[in-house]
Scaffold this motif. Structure first.
Motif, PDB file in Angstrom:
ATOM      1  N   LYS A 282       0.596  -1.157  -0.115  1.00 10.62           N
ATOM      2  CA  LYS A 282      -0.007  -0.244   0.108  1.00 10.62           C
ATOM      3  C   LYS A 282       0.800   1.004   0.687  1.00 10.62           C
ATOM      4  O   LYS A 282       0.385   2.226  -0.678  1.00 10.62           O
ATOM      5  CB  LYS A 282      -1.044   0.119   1.263  1.00 10.62           C
ATOM      6  N   ALA A 283       1.707   1.488   0.596  1.00  8.37           N
ATOM      7  CA  ALA A 283       3.054   2.344   0.905  1.00  8.37           C
ATOM      8  C   ALA A 283       3.194   3.101  -0.112  1.00  8.37           C
ATOM      9  O   ALA A 283       3.603   4.090  -0.753  1.00  8.37           O
ATOM     10  CB  ALA A 283       4.021   2.479   2.573  1.00  8.37           C
ATOM     11  N   VAL A 284       3.755   1.686  -1.675  1.00  6.33           N
ATOM     12  CA  VAL A 284       4.838   2.176  -2.396  1.00  6.33           C
ATOM     13  C   VAL A 284       3.324   2.471  -3.557  1.00  6.33           C
ATOM     14  O   VAL A 284       4.346   3.143  -4.009  1.00  6.33           O
ATOM     15  CB  VAL A 284       5.151   0.653  -3.130  1.00  6.33           C
ATOM     16  N   GLY A 285       2.429   1.541  -3.590  1.00  5.96           N
ATOM     17  CA  GLY A 285       1.387   1.828  -4.454  1.00  5.96           C
ATOM     18  C   GLY A 285       0.187   3.757  -4.521  1.00  5.96           C
ATOM     19  O   GLY A 285       0.429   4.099  -5.255  1.00  5.96           O
ATOM     20  N   ASP A 286       0.814   4.330  -3.204  1.00  6.81           N
ATOM     21  CA  ASP A 286       0.381   5.129  -2.713  1.00  6.81           C
ATOM     22  C   ASP A 286       1.529   6.154  -2.969  1.00  6.81           C
ATOM     23  O   ASP A 286       1.775   6.914  -3.408  1.00  6.81           O
ATOM     24  CB  ASP A 286      -0.181   5.749  -1.489  1.00  6.81           C
ATOM     25  N   ALA A 287       2.791   5.816  -2.623  1.00  2.00           N
ATOM     26  CA  ALA A 287       3.917   6.543  -3.376  1.00  2.00           C
ATOM     27  C   ALA A 287       4.197   7.078  -4.542  1.00  2.00           C
ATOM     28  O   ALA A 287       4.091   7.824  -5.302  1.00  2.00           O
ATOM     29  CB  ALA A 287       5.266   6.050  -3.229  1.00  2.00           C
ATOM     30  N   LEU A 288       3.692   5.560  -5.889  1.00  6.91           N
ATOM     31  CA  LEU A 288       3.351   6.092  -7.433  1.00  6.91           C
ATOM     32  C   LEU A 288       1.162   5.951  -7.161  1.00  6.91           C
ATOM     33  O   LEU A 288       1.642   7.007  -8.684  1.00  6.91           O
ATOM     34  CB  LEU A 288       4.024   4.897  -7.941  1.00  6.91           C
ATOM     35  N   LYS A 289       1.087   6.737  -6.403  1.00  6.11           N
ATOM     36  CA  LYS A 289      -0.432   7.322  -6.456  1.00  6.11           C
ATOM     37  C   LYS A 289      -0.899   6.497  -7.856  1.00  6.11           C
ATOM     38  O   LYS A 289      -2.045   6.535  -8.584  1.00  6.11           O
ATOM     39  CB  LYS A 289      -0.477   9.152  -7.671  1.00  6.11           C
ATOM     40  N   LEU A 290      -0.654   4.958  -7.924  1.00  5.29           N
ATOM     41  CA  LEU A 290      -1.745   3.554  -8.258  1.00  5.29           C
ATOM     42  C   LEU A 290      -3.139   3.400  -7.675  1.00  5.29           C
ATOM     43  O   LEU A 290      -3.365   3.662  -6.689  1.00  5.29           O
ATOM     44  CB  LEU A 290      -0.405   2.467  -8.144  1.00  5.29           C
ATOM     45  N   LYS A 291      -3.931   3.664  -9.290  1.00  3.67           N
ATOM     46  CA  LYS A 291      -5.620   3.185  -7.950  1.00  3.67           C
ATOM     47  C   LYS A 291      -5.219   1.812  -8.054  1.00  3.67           C
ATOM     48  O   LYS A 291      -4.224   1.059  -8.698  1.00  3.67           O
ATOM     49  CB  LYS A 291      -6.456   3.442  -9.685  1.00  3.67           C
ATOM     50  N   GLU A 292      -6.131   1.109  -7.006  1.00  2.00           N
ATOM     51  CA  GLU A 292      -6.807   0.274  -6.333  1.00  2.00           C
ATOM     52  C   GLU A 292      -6.555  -0.616  -7.444  1.00  2.00           C
ATOM     53  O   GLU A 292      -5.651  -2.442  -7.272  1.00  2.00           O
ATOM     54  CB  GLU A 292      -7.729  -0.092  -6.023  1.00  2.00           C
ATOM     55  N   GLU A 293      -7.068  -0.786  -8.703  1.00  6.83           N
ATOM     56  CA  GLU A 293      -7.431  -1.354  -9.903  1.00  6.83           C
ATOM     57  C   GLU A 293      -6.046  -2.044 -10.982  1.00  6.83           C
ATOM     58  O   GLU A 293      -6.252  -2.978 -11.201  1.00  6.83           O
ATOM     59  CB  GLU A 293      -8.326  -1.159 -11.272  1.00  6.83           C
ATOM     60  N   GLN A 294      -5.077  -1.558  -9.941  1.00  9.93           N
ATOM     61  CA  GLN A 294      -3.671  -1.739 -11.288  1.00  9.93           C
ATOM     62  C   GLN A 294      -2.777  -1.715 -10.096  1.00  9.93           C
ATOM     63  O   GLN A 294      -1.897  -3.228 -10.914  1.00  9.93           O
ATOM     64  CB  GLN A 294      -3.237  -0.386 -11.133  1.00  9.93           C
ATOM     65  N   VAL A 295      -3.293  -2.150  -8.852  1.00  5.86           N
ATOM     66  CA  VAL A 295      -2.415  -3.243  -8.181  1.00  5.86           C
ATOM     67  C   VAL A 295      -2.457  -4.678  -7.701  1.00  5.86           C
ATOM     68  O   VAL A 295      -3.453  -5.076  -7.307  1.00  5.86           O
ATOM     69  CB  VAL A 295      -2.246  -2.404  -6.692  1.00  5.86           C
ATOM     70  N   VAL A 296      -1.516  -5.674  -7.947  1.00  4.48           N
ATOM     71  CA  VAL A 296      -2.291  -7.071  -7.486  1.00  4.48           C
ATOM     72  C   VAL A 296      -2.056  -7.315  -7.205  1.00  4.48           C
ATOM     73  O   VAL A 296      -0.901  -7.132  -5.881  1.00  4.48           O
ATOM     74  CB  VAL A 296      -1.457  -7.940  -8.898  1.00  4.48           C
ATOM     75  N   LEU A 297      -3.233  -7.964  -6.084  1.00  3.75           N
ATOM     76  CA  LEU A 297      -2.790  -8.158  -4.451  1.00  3.75           C
ATOM     77  C   LEU A 297      -2.936  -9.549  -4.175  1.00  3.75           C
ATOM     78  O   LEU A 297      -4.905 -10.338  -4.177  1.00  3.75           O
ATOM     79  CB  LEU A 297      -3.561  -7.565  -3.617  1.00  3.75           C
ATOM     80  N   THR A 298      -2.135 -10.732  -3.375  1.00  3.00           N
ATOM     81  CA  THR A 298      -2.599 -12.092  -3.488  1.00  3.00           C
ATOM     82  C   THR A 298      -1.647 -12.395  -1.900  1.00  3.00           C
ATOM     83  O   THR A 298      -2.228 -14.002  -1.553  1.00  3.00           O
ATOM     84  CB  THR A 298      -2.386 -12.571  -4.287  1.00  3.00           C
ATOM     85  N   VAL A 299      -1.579 -11.589  -1.312  1.00  2.00           N
ATOM     86  CA  VAL A 299      -0.734 -11.527   0.067  1.00  2.00           C
ATOM     87  C   VAL A 299      -1.643 -12.185   0.741  1.00  2.00           C
ATOM     88  O   VAL A 299      -1.186 -13.378   1.536  1.00  2.00           O
ATOM     89  CB  VAL A 299       0.256 -11.097   0.393  1.00  2.00           C
ATOM     90  N   ALA A 300      -3.516 -11.886   1.072  1.00  2.00           N
ATOM     91  CA  ALA A 300      -4.162 -12.810   1.631  1.00  2.00           C
ATOM     92  C   ALA A 300      -4.175 -13.876   1.252  1.00  2.00           C
ATOM     93  O   ALA A 300      -4.744 -14.764   2.560  1.00  2.00           O
ATOM     94  CB  ALA A 300      -5.708 -11.884   1.381  1.00  2.00           C
ATOM     95  N   LYS A 301      -4.347 -14.475   0.490  1.00  2.00           N
ATOM     96  CA  LYS A 301      -4.491 -15.973  -0.125  1.00  2.00           C
ATOM     97  C   LYS A 301      -3.144 -17.067   0.767  1.00  2.00           C
ATOM     98  O   LYS A 301      -3.352 -17.272   0.605  1.00  2.00           O
ATOM     99  CB  LYS A 301      -5.810 -16.580  -0.793  1.00  2.00           C
ATOM    100  N   TYR A 302      -2.157 -16.222  -0.216  1.00  3.71           N
ATOM    101  CA  TYR A 302      -0.767 -17.047  -0.376  1.00  3.71           C
ATOM    102  C   TYR A 302       0.431 -16.565   0.847  1.00  3.71           C
ATOM    103  O   TYR A 302       1.082 -17.254   1.064  1.00  3.71           O
ATOM    104  CB  TYR A 302      -0.487 -17.139  -1.795  1.00  3.71           C
TER     105      TYR A 302
END
Ligand code: COA
Length: 332
Positions: free
Chosen positions: A263-283
């Motif tokens: 989240k911190a890196v994504g925010d620094a790049l001003k990325l939108k949620e849909e640009q960020v791939v997240l699998t940490v919750a399940k793997y």
């Protein structure tokens, strides 16, 4: 000149799931604490007789099938792992090659912890651009459960098992080419994250001389801070160097260590949620396997299309770090 194209992706996830609730029965922790501090809800754990090479071979088989490259045309196999079948030798890459029926192909492992996949991508790119190889199979595979201390709540909540693989091939079409890869390392921070025992240095340098195991040890809080700083600098640098704006990135695929770091890196790049791939919750954190497993999830959801630009970003023990600008370029 030959360029390197990222042709295909595959992954393998072991069946058994270890939830936060399961861990709360093993160490003094809770689902609430783990979720809040890491974003992890569960991780997959390999069976006792399921080795890193078994998972790597399954992921690789899928990546080869999807690449349109004939198996016999693979001319290099590189595996990134910190949990090899056997420490020292033989390499897991050679075992995977044999399981795949590629016994005479050059094969070796590299050790760059969670940055492993970006490192092997850079190796594939270099071999292809130099003209030495045409089709490189790269694999990130980890059985981290084998080197995790399930009595240490600071680490056992984080890690999981799995594998991901990709085929990188030569192309003369520059539009298909991997654009750039930045990598770095700094051994000054080696003690933040290490397996202190079992190596030639362990007799003198071990953090825990009493322990006789290959378990990982981590200074979590310090690692967290360096990770955010390094990952952010890394992605800003690679975008600036290549004159690419963050809105041009279709899929930001960071190493999946901790939701708060991503989240911190994504925010620094001003990325939108849909640009960020997240699998940490399940793997959870699957080290060298985490980025290809995440790319595979996007692919299998039908959301990775030819020509779409991925930004990969990783950080891990060593310390090591790396980022890559990679268009998805399946064979036409
Ligand atoms: N459950 C409950 N409490 C825990 C815990 C757990 N699993 N692990 C640590 N704690 C406790 C600590 O003992 C400490 O208690 P105290 O304040 O009474 O001393 C408190 O929680 C805070 O510990 P701290 O280590 O500062 O927590 P944190 O917010 O840094 O979170 C990590 C710990 C491991 C989740 C976090 O540091 C992290 O994710 N670091 C990066 C890890 C990483 O990405 N490593 C791989 C790099 S590729």
């Amino acid at each position: 000149m030959a360029y390197a194209a990222f042709r295909s992706i595959g992954a393998y996830v072991p069946k058994k799931i270890l939830t936060n609730e399961d861990l709360a029965k093993m160490v003094d922790t809770s689902d609430e604490w783990i979720t809040k501090r890491t974003g992890i809800k569960e991780r997959h754990i390999a069976a006792e007789n399921e080795y890193t090479s078994d998972m790597g071979a399954k992921a690789a088989e899928l990546a080869i099938q999807r690449s349109g490259v004939a198996k016999e045309d693979i001319d290099l196999v590189v595996c990134a792992t910190i949990s090899p079948d056997y420490f020292c030798m033989p390499s897991t890459a050679t075992i995977i090659s044999t399981k795949l029926g590629l016994p005479n192909v050059q094969a070796f492992d590299i050790s760059a912890a969670c940055t492993g996949f970006v490192y092997i991508l850079s190796i594939a790119k270099a071999f292809i651009e130099s003209g030495m190889k045409k089709n490189v199979l790269i694999i990130g595979a980890e059985k981290l459960s084998a080197i995790t201390d399930y009595e240490d709540r600071g680490t056992c909540i984080l890690f999981g098992d799995g594998a991901g693989a990709a085929v990188i091939s030569a192309t003369d079409n520059k539009d298909e080419a991997i654009i750039d890869i930045h990598t770095g390392a700094d051994g000054e921070f080696a003690d933040l994250l290490m397996t202190p025992n079992g190596g030639s240095g362990s007799a003198h340098d071990s953090l825990d001389q009493e322990a006789n195991s290959c378990f990982m040890q981590m200074k979590g809080n310090e690692t967290f801070k360096v990770a955010v700083r390094t990952l952010t600098k890394d992605v800003v640098d690679i975008l600036e160097t290549n004159n690419i704006k963050s809105e041009d990135i279709k899929h930001f695929v960071p190493h999946q260590a901790n939701y708060r770091i991503i989240k911190a890196v994504g925010d620094a790049l001003k990325l939108k949620e849909e640009q960020v791939v997240l699998t940490v919750a399940k793997y959870g954190n699957t080290s060298g396997a985490s980025i290809p497993m995440a790319i595979n999830d996007v692919y299998e959801a039908g959301n990775l299309k030819a020509g779409e630009l991925m930004l990969l970003d990783a950080f891990g023990g060593g310390l090591t770090w790396g980022s890559a600008l990679v268009p998805f370029s399946p064979k036409k």
